[in-house]
Design an enzyme around this catalytic site. Structure first.
Site, mmCIF file in Angstrom:
data_model
loop_
_atom_site.group_PDB
_atom_site.id
_atom_site.type_symbol
_atom_site.label_atom_id
_atom_site.label_comp_id
_atom_site.label_asym_id
_atom_site.label_seq_id
_atom_site.Cartn_x
_atom_site.Cartn_y
_atom_site.Cartn_z
ATOM 1 N N ASN A 13 0.884 -1.165 0.000
ATOM 2 C CA ASN A 13 0.000 0.000 0.000
ATOM 3 C C ASN A 13 0.925 1.218 0.000
ATOM 4 O O ASN A 13 1.430 1.632 1.041
ATOM 5 C CB ASN A 13 -0.882 -0.038 1.260
ATOM 6 N N ARG A 94 -2.617 -2.099 -3.504
ATOM 7 C CA ARG A 94 -3.776 -1.215 -3.400
ATOM 8 C C ARG A 94 -3.587 -0.068 -4.396
ATOM 9 O O ARG A 94 -2.556 0.604 -4.387
ATOM 10 C CB ARG A 94 -3.850 -0.650 -1.984
ATOM 11 N N HIS A 183 -12.526 3.311 -0.447
ATOM 12 C CA HIS A 183 -12.536 2.353 0.663
ATOM 13 C C HIS A 183 -13.346 1.118 0.284
ATOM 14 O O HIS A 183 -13.850 0.413 1.155
ATOM 15 C CB HIS A 183 -13.164 2.943 1.952
ATOM 16 N N ARG A 244 -9.478 16.042 5.957
ATOM 17 C CA ARG A 244 -10.274 16.396 4.776
ATOM 18 C C ARG A 244 -11.635 16.940 5.188
ATOM 19 O O ARG A 244 -12.242 16.443 6.137
ATOM 20 C CB ARG A 244 -10.485 15.180 3.886
ATOM 21 N N GLU A 387 -7.996 -4.654 5.141
ATOM 22 C CA GLU A 387 -7.866 -4.432 3.693
ATOM 23 C C GLU A 387 -6.734 -5.271 3.113
ATOM 24 O O GLU A 387 -6.834 -5.740 1.984
ATOM 25 C CB GLU A 387 -7.629 -2.939 3.426
#
Ligand code: AMP
Length: 407
Positions: A13, A94, A183, A244, A387
């Site tokens: 990742n 990813r 996601h 964010r 993940e």
């Protein structure tokens, strides 16, 4: 080849200045090793590697991702794992944005790399970093198939009404503007785990998944398929996040440009890195924010309230959007660990059949668990996301399929 590593998947990742990796057995979920390289390209770069119950952290110059991958290889070697001859099934990567081109795990070849590059305009911060990880892995392990797993893939089938922005359709078509959602690997994995935990067929389940980490997103899922999600064309839309903004009036962007004279890049930095919880109270880690709230800090209180307000907004919308609601599930760093956020998100929703059990909610745990009361019509769960394991499984399955099912 070591029996421990045969068939394992190395998951990467890669972020703009970081590289997380994990070597995992896709069938059992056993993590053989994991690590992280941080501040790549910066003066203070460092690496941490964990294997055989030992964690090593070192400050080491990491001018680029390839250097970090080579250092990781050395860490593996120091622990008796020769990655080149380890019998790995795949390297799984990813990749944040699949654009219109990719909505399934994809074997990486030169064309796939050029296509991910082409669609980098949709995710200028993320996709180029993901690509650097892919290229470094291909250089180091040229004989192990690389698989790209896209964060947007799960939401490819969003119903058009949920995927479409109400802007000029010709402009949207020309510039690939739609709501993609992110996601996805987490929402798919967690919603599948919910069905397993409840012992129910996913086809009959209507659920809401709240992925609350430093990035945060909500999804509504019916019969295993997404029907809505809070992130949009980019991972900036939706919930309040660590740094964010989530949803804002797009007119604000125009105002910042015309009146405040901020450039496009400055607005980008403002909304992605200096907004959300950090923008509101100077902190983006929920543990610090909770401590500040307890100490009476007004900015932290406001940040927390805005965060919960937005979360409840999406909970309400998705409850209405689903034909029925079987489960609400909290996942990721904040969702898995903050009993306070879970309690405040669901406060006073008894009238909708949503009742938390305060003791179950307060009890710490690392595995999937029910936190609703026995008389709650809606199951409320905490399910840790994973993940890396999801990427490993999808990568291994694709490689096995492309080999015609041969091991
Ligand atoms: P993630 O992006 O899923 O790794 O989540 C990271 C965020 O989880 C951090 O920014 C923290 O705010 C939050 N977090 C981690 N542990 C806890 C905890 N014990 N209590 C509250 N929040 C936590």
């Amino acid at each position: 080849m070591s029996a421990d590593t045969a068939g394992a998947v190395l998951v990467f990742n890669a972020g703009s200045s970081s590289l997380k990796y994990q070597l995992v057995q896709p069938d059992t979920g056993v993590v053989i090793a994991d690590g992280i390289a941080e501040r790549i390209g910066d003066a203070g770069s460092s690496m941490t590697h964990e294997q055989n119950g030992e964690t090593v952290t070192e400050s080491v110059p990491l001018p680029d991702h390839l250097t970090a991958v080579r250092r990781a290889e050395q860490f593996f070697a120091d622990n008796g794992t020769d990655l080149v001859h380890a019998g790995l099934a795949a390297v799984g990567h990813r990749v944040v944005h699949g654009g219109r081109s990719f909505y399934e795990p994809t074997l990486v070849d030169d064309w796939v790399i050029s296509e991910i590059k082409r669609i980098s305009t949709l995710a200028p911060l993320h996709n180029p970093a993901n690509l650097v990880g892919i290229e470094a892995a291909r250089t180091l392990l040229p004989d192990v198939p690389s698989v790209a797993v896209f964060d947007t893939a799960f939401f490819h089938g969003l119903p058009p009404a949920a995927a479409t922005y109400a802007i000029d359709r010709a402009v949207a078509a020309e510039h690939a503007i739609r709501r993609y959602g992110f996601h996805g690997t987490s929402h798919e994995y967690v919603s599948g785990r919910v069905a397993e935990f409840l012992g129910k067929d996913p086809a009959g389940l209507d659920q809401i998944v709240l992925h609350l980490g430093n990035g945060a997103s909500a999804s509504a899922i019916s019969g295993g398929q997404p029907v809505d999600t809070s992130m949009g064309m980019t991972p900036l839309e939706g919930l309040v996040m660590g740094t964010r903004s989530g949803d804002i009036d797009p007119g604000l962007v125009l105002h910042l440009n015309r009146v405040a004279h901020l450039s496009v890049d400055e607005i980008d930095t403002l909304l992605n890195q200096r907004s959300g919880l950090r923008g509101l109270c100077g902190e983006n880690d929920f543990r610090s924010i909770a401590a500040l709230v307890d100490a009476g800090d007004e900015d932290a209180r406001r940040a927390y309230d805005v965060y919960i307000h937005r979360l409840r907004h999406y909970l309400g919308a998705y409850t209405f959007g689903l034909a029925k609601l079987d489960a609400i599930t909290f996942t990721a760093g904040v969702g898995e660990n903050s009993a306070r956020v879970r309690a405040d998100a669901l406060e006073g929703l008894q009238r909708f059949g949503i009742v938390l059990d305060p003791d179950r909610n307060a009890a710490a745990g690392r595995s999937a668990r029910r936190i609703s009361a026995d008389d709650s019509a809606v199951e409320v769960l905490v399910v840790p996301t994973n993940e890396e394991l999801a990427i490993a499984r999808q990568s291994a399955a694709l490689v096995a399929d492309s080999a015609g099912g041969q091991p």
